[in-house]
Design a protein around this motif. Structure first.
Motif, PDB file in Angstrom:
ATOM      1  N   VAL A 105      10.511   4.643  20.384  1.00 41.43           N
ATOM      2  CA  VAL A 105      11.037   4.595  18.925  1.00 41.43           C
ATOM      3  C   VAL A 105      12.684   4.863  18.989  1.00 41.43           C
ATOM      4  CG1 VAL A 105      11.434   6.452  16.858  1.00 41.43           C
ATOM      5  CG2 VAL A 105       9.073   5.466  17.813  1.00 41.43           C
ATOM      6  N   THR A 106      13.288   5.824  19.835  1.00 40.95           N
ATOM      7  CA  THR A 106      14.503   6.081  20.062  1.00 40.95           C
ATOM      8  C   THR A 106      15.379   5.072  20.603  1.00 40.95           C
ATOM      9  OG1 THR A 106      14.115   7.522  21.747  1.00 40.95           O
ATOM     10  CG2 THR A 106      14.430   8.683  19.605  1.00 40.95           C
ATOM     11  N   LEU A 107      14.643   4.366  21.804  1.00 41.47           N
ATOM     12  CA  LEU A 107      15.232   3.055  22.129  1.00 41.47           C
ATOM     13  C   LEU A 107      15.719   2.076  21.239  1.00 41.47           C
ATOM     14  CD1 LEU A 107      16.597   1.358  24.700  1.00 41.47           C
ATOM     15  CD2 LEU A 107      14.135   0.829  25.034  1.00 41.47           C
ATOM     16  N   LEU A 108      14.667   1.690  20.381  1.00 41.81           N
ATOM     17  CA  LEU A 108      14.981   0.828  19.529  1.00 41.81           C
ATOM     18  C   LEU A 108      15.877   1.323  18.161  1.00 41.81           C
ATOM     19  CD1 LEU A 108      11.170  -0.699  19.154  1.00 41.81           C
ATOM     20  CD2 LEU A 108      13.141  -2.008  19.468  1.00 41.81           C
ATOM     21  N   PHE A 109      15.593   2.520  17.846  1.00 43.18           N
ATOM     22  CA  PHE A 109      16.537   2.840  16.576  1.00 43.18           C
ATOM     23  C   PHE A 109      17.893   3.278  17.104  1.00 43.18           C
ATOM     24  CE2 PHE A 109      18.094   6.562  14.269  1.00 43.18           C
ATOM     25  CZ  PHE A 109      17.858   6.185  13.021  1.00 43.18           C
ATOM     26  N   GLY A 110      18.047   3.764  18.318  1.00 42.47           N
ATOM     27  CA  GLY A 110      19.466   3.907  18.742  1.00 42.47           C
ATOM     28  C   GLY A 110      20.299   2.412  18.859  1.00 42.47           C
ATOM     29  N   VAL A 111      19.815   1.508  19.431  1.00 43.28           N
ATOM     30  CA  VAL A 111      20.356   0.143  19.564  1.00 43.28           C
ATOM     31  C   VAL A 111      20.582  -0.250  18.224  1.00 43.28           C
ATOM     32  CG1 VAL A 111      20.216  -1.887  20.611  1.00 43.28           C
ATOM     33  CG2 VAL A 111      19.302  -0.048  22.087  1.00 43.28           C
ATOM     34  N   LEU A 112      19.578  -0.374  17.356  1.00 42.28           N
ATOM     35  CA  LEU A 112      19.548  -1.212  16.029  1.00 42.28           C
ATOM     36  C   LEU A 112      20.726  -0.406  15.189  1.00 42.28           C
ATOM     37  CD1 LEU A 112      15.975  -2.277  15.591  1.00 42.28           C
ATOM     38  CD2 LEU A 112      17.687  -3.587  16.425  1.00 42.28           C
ATOM     39  N   SER A 116      25.319   6.375  18.998  1.00 43.12           N
ATOM     40  CA  SER A 116      25.615   6.621  20.421  1.00 43.12           C
ATOM     41  C   SER A 116      25.777   8.041  20.714  1.00 43.12           C
ATOM     42  CB  SER A 116      26.958   5.806  20.877  1.00 43.12           C
ATOM     43  OG  SER A 116      27.499   5.879  22.040  1.00 43.12           O
ATOM     44  N   ILE A 117      25.412   8.612  21.771  1.00 44.70           N
ATOM     45  CA  ILE A 117      25.406   9.953  22.246  1.00 44.70           C
ATOM     46  C   ILE A 117      25.947   9.788  23.549  1.00 44.70           C
ATOM     47  CG2 ILE A 117      24.484  12.072  22.460  1.00 44.70           C
ATOM     48  CD1 ILE A 117      22.000  11.372  20.391  1.00 44.70           C
ATOM     49  N   SER A 118      26.649  10.658  24.171  1.00 46.63           N
ATOM     50  CA  SER A 118      27.259  10.895  25.212  1.00 46.63           C
ATOM     51  C   SER A 118      26.189  10.832  26.399  1.00 46.63           C
ATOM     52  CB  SER A 118      28.171  12.067  25.592  1.00 46.63           C
ATOM     53  OG  SER A 118      28.266  12.175  26.918  1.00 46.63           O
ATOM     54  N   SER A 119      26.298   9.748  27.342  1.00 46.16           N
ATOM     55  CA  SER A 119      25.130   9.910  28.272  1.00 46.16           C
ATOM     56  C   SER A 119      24.968  10.924  29.061  1.00 46.16           C
ATOM     57  CB  SER A 119      25.395   8.369  29.331  1.00 46.16           C
ATOM     58  OG  SER A 119      26.406   8.394  29.964  1.00 46.16           O
ATOM     59  N   TYR A 120      26.140  11.619  29.331  1.00 41.66           N
ATOM     60  CA  TYR A 120      26.279  12.746  30.164  1.00 41.66           C
ATOM     61  C   TYR A 120      25.126  13.851  29.424  1.00 41.66           C
ATOM     62  CZ  TYR A 120      29.979  11.262  32.906  1.00 41.66           C
ATOM     63  OH  TYR A 120      30.936  10.404  33.780  1.00 41.66           O
ATOM     64  N   LEU A 160      11.371  11.252  22.884  1.00 44.19           N
ATOM     65  CA  LEU A 160      12.466  10.875  21.999  1.00 44.19           C
ATOM     66  C   LEU A 160      13.906  10.656  22.642  1.00 44.19           C
ATOM     67  CD1 LEU A 160      11.293  12.282  18.930  1.00 44.19           C
ATOM     68  CD2 LEU A 160      11.095   9.971  19.169  1.00 44.19           C
ATOM     69  N   LEU A 161      14.248  11.889  23.238  1.00 43.09           N
ATOM     70  CA  LEU A 161      15.608  12.050  24.000  1.00 43.09           C
ATOM     71  C   LEU A 161      15.707  11.245  25.218  1.00 43.09           C
ATOM     72  CD1 LEU A 161      15.651  16.064  23.629  1.00 43.09           C
ATOM     73  CD2 LEU A 161      16.858  14.643  22.477  1.00 43.09           C
ATOM     74  N   HIS A 162      14.626  10.923  25.646  1.00 45.58           N
ATOM     75  CA  HIS A 162      14.694   9.962  27.156  1.00 45.58           C
ATOM     76  C   HIS A 162      15.252   8.730  26.515  1.00 45.58           C
ATOM     77  CE1 HIS A 162      12.754  11.955  30.606  1.00 45.58           C
ATOM     78  NE2 HIS A 162      12.938  12.875  29.714  1.00 45.58           N
ATOM     79  N   GLY A 163      14.581   8.214  25.225  1.00 47.14           N
ATOM     80  CA  GLY A 163      14.900   6.864  24.723  1.00 47.14           C
ATOM     81  C   GLY A 163      16.309   6.967  24.216  1.00 47.14           C
ATOM     82  N   PHE A 164      16.802   7.761  23.828  1.00 45.01           N
ATOM     83  CA  PHE A 164      18.204   7.809  23.224  1.00 45.01           C
ATOM     84  C   PHE A 164      19.029   7.619  24.591  1.00 45.01           C
ATOM     85  CE2 PHE A 164      18.045   9.940  18.924  1.00 45.01           C
ATOM     86  CZ  PHE A 164      18.586   8.905  18.370  1.00 45.01           C
ATOM     87  N   ILE A 170      22.462   0.970  26.899  1.00 47.48           N
ATOM     88  CA  ILE A 170      22.375  -0.817  26.666  1.00 47.48           C
ATOM     89  C   ILE A 170      23.431  -0.663  25.621  1.00 47.48           C
ATOM     90  CG2 ILE A 170      20.985  -2.275  25.099  1.00 47.48           C
ATOM     91  CD1 ILE A 170      18.508  -0.982  26.419  1.00 47.48           C
ATOM     92  N   GLN A 171      23.877   0.011  24.878  1.00 49.39           N
ATOM     93  CA  GLN A 171      24.915  -0.403  23.673  1.00 49.39           C
ATOM     94  C   GLN A 171      26.243  -0.537  24.665  1.00 49.39           C
ATOM     95  OE1 GLN A 171      25.297   2.087  19.918  1.00 49.39           O
ATOM     96  NE2 GLN A 171      23.249   3.110  20.779  1.00 49.39           N
ATOM     97  N   GLU A 172      26.424   0.223  25.792  1.00 52.52           N
ATOM     98  CA  GLU A 172      27.772  -0.066  26.369  1.00 52.52           C
ATOM     99  C   GLU A 172      27.773  -1.461  27.079  1.00 52.52           C
ATOM    100  OE1 GLU A 172      27.848   3.110  29.306  1.00 52.52           O
ATOM    101  OE2 GLU A 172      27.884   4.729  27.990  1.00 52.52           O
ATOM    102  N   TYR A 173      26.672  -1.946  27.169  1.00 56.14           N
ATOM    103  CA  TYR A 173      26.609  -3.493  27.835  1.00 56.14           C
ATOM    104  C   TYR A 173      27.016  -4.418  26.705  1.00 56.14           C
ATOM    105  CZ  TYR A 173      25.136  -1.062  31.735  1.00 56.14           C
ATOM    106  OH  TYR A 173      24.770  -0.006  32.710  1.00 56.14           O
TER     107      TYR A 173
END
Length: 245
Positions: A105-112, A116-120, A160-164, A170-173
Motif C-alpha cells: 500500500v505505501t509503496l504504491l501510495f508513496g510513489v504515485l 517523500s520521507i528521508s530514507s535515513y 506500512l513504514l517499510h513500504g515508504f 524509487i522516487q529518487e531514481y
C-alpha cells in the motif's frame, strides 16, 4: 506468543553465551560497514535500468522486486522476528499477509502521490521495528509495562513504514510515468515472490532448529542478537541523517 509467556522465566533469565550471539553481531556489523548494501539501496545496474526504462516491463520489475526482498536484510530480520514463535502455517500466513499489504500500500501510495520521507528516518524506524519485535519476543513489554501490544496491528504498521522506505528510494531514481502503475504492481508481485522464497528458507531452517534441544537454550540469545542488530541499524541511519543535514 513470546519467550516470557512460554518459559515463564522473564526477560533476563536463562542467558546463553552461545556463539550465535557473536555471529549475529558480526553479520550486523558487516551490513553497517557496506554502504552499497543499505536497507533500501538498489544495485547500480538496476538503478540505471529503472531510470532508462519506459513502457510496461512486467518481468524485469518482478525480478527486481524479488531481488530487493531476497537481499533486504532489514525486511528479513523483521520477518525472522515475526515468525520466531509461530508454529502454524495459517498464523505465519496471516502475519506475512499483514506485512505484505502494508508494504504494498505505501509503496504504491508513496510513489504515485510523490510523498517523500528521508530514507535515513525510514530506515532508522525499520531498525527500530527489529528492536521492537525482539523485545516483544522476549516478553519485555508485559514485564516492564504490564501490557502486551497488539502484534497484528504492529506488523501491519511496520509493513506500512517499510513500504515508504522503498517508495522514497524509487522516487529518487525518477521512474518513467509511462507504464508506471503496471510496473509498480509487478514490482510488488516480485517483492511477495521474494518474500515467500526467503520465508520458505527461514521456515525450513527454523523447523530444523526447533526440533533440537538447543532452540529453547538459545532463543533468548537469538532475540538479543536481533535486537542488537536493530540498534546498530538505527545508529547508522541516525548518524547518516545528522551528517547529511
Amino acid at each position: 506468543m513470546h519467550l516470557h509467556s512460554i518459559t515463564g522465566r522473564g526477560l533476563f533469565a536463562t542467558r546463553s553465551r552461545h556463539p550465535l550471539f557473536l555471529l549475529f553481531l558480526l553479520v550486523a556489523s558487516l551490513f553497517i560497514g557496506m554502504p552499497e548494501a543499505l536497507a533500501h539501496a538498489v544495485a547500480e545496474g538496476d538503478k540505471g535500468f529503472i531510470q532508462e526504462s519506459t513502457g510496461v516491463m512486467l518481468i524485469p520489475f518482478i525480478y527486481m522486486g524479488a531481488k530487493h526482498m531476497m537481499t533486504g536484510y532489514d525486511h528479513l530480520l523483521f520477518l525472522f522476528g515475526v515468525i520466531f514463535f509461530l508454529y502454524r502455517l495459517k498464523d505465519v500466513g496471516l502475519y506475512v499477509t499483514l506485512f505484505a499489504v502494508g508494504h504494498s500500500v505505501t509503496l504504491l501510495f508513496g510513489v504515485l502521490t510523490e510523498i517523500s520521507i528521508s530514507s535515513y528516518i525510514i530506515d532508522a524506524i525499520i531498525g527500530f521495528s527489529v528492536v521492537y519485535k525482539a523485545l516483544d519476543n522476549l516478553g519485555a513489554f508485559k514485564r516492564w509495562f504490564g501490557y502486551q501490544p497488539n502484534t497484528k496491528a504492529a506488523t501491519l504498521i511496520f509493513g506500512l513504514l517499510h513500504g515508504f522506505g522503498l517508495a522514497t528510494k524509487i522516487q529518487e531514481y525518477e521512474i518513467s510515468a509511462d507504464g508506471l502503475i503496471p510496473n509498480l504492481i509487478a514490482f510488488n508481485v516480485g517483492v511477495e515472490i521474494g518474500q515467500l522464497l526467503a520465508l520458505s528458507a527461514i521456515l525450513i531452517l527454523m523447523g530444523f532448529w526447533r526440533s533440537t534441544p538447543s532452540f529453547w537454550r538459545h532463543a533468548y540469545t537469538a532475540n538479543v542478537a536481533m535486537m542488537s542488530a536493530g540498534f546498530l541499524l538505527m545508529g547508522y541511519q541516525i548518524t547518516g541523517l545528522f551528517i547529511s543535514a
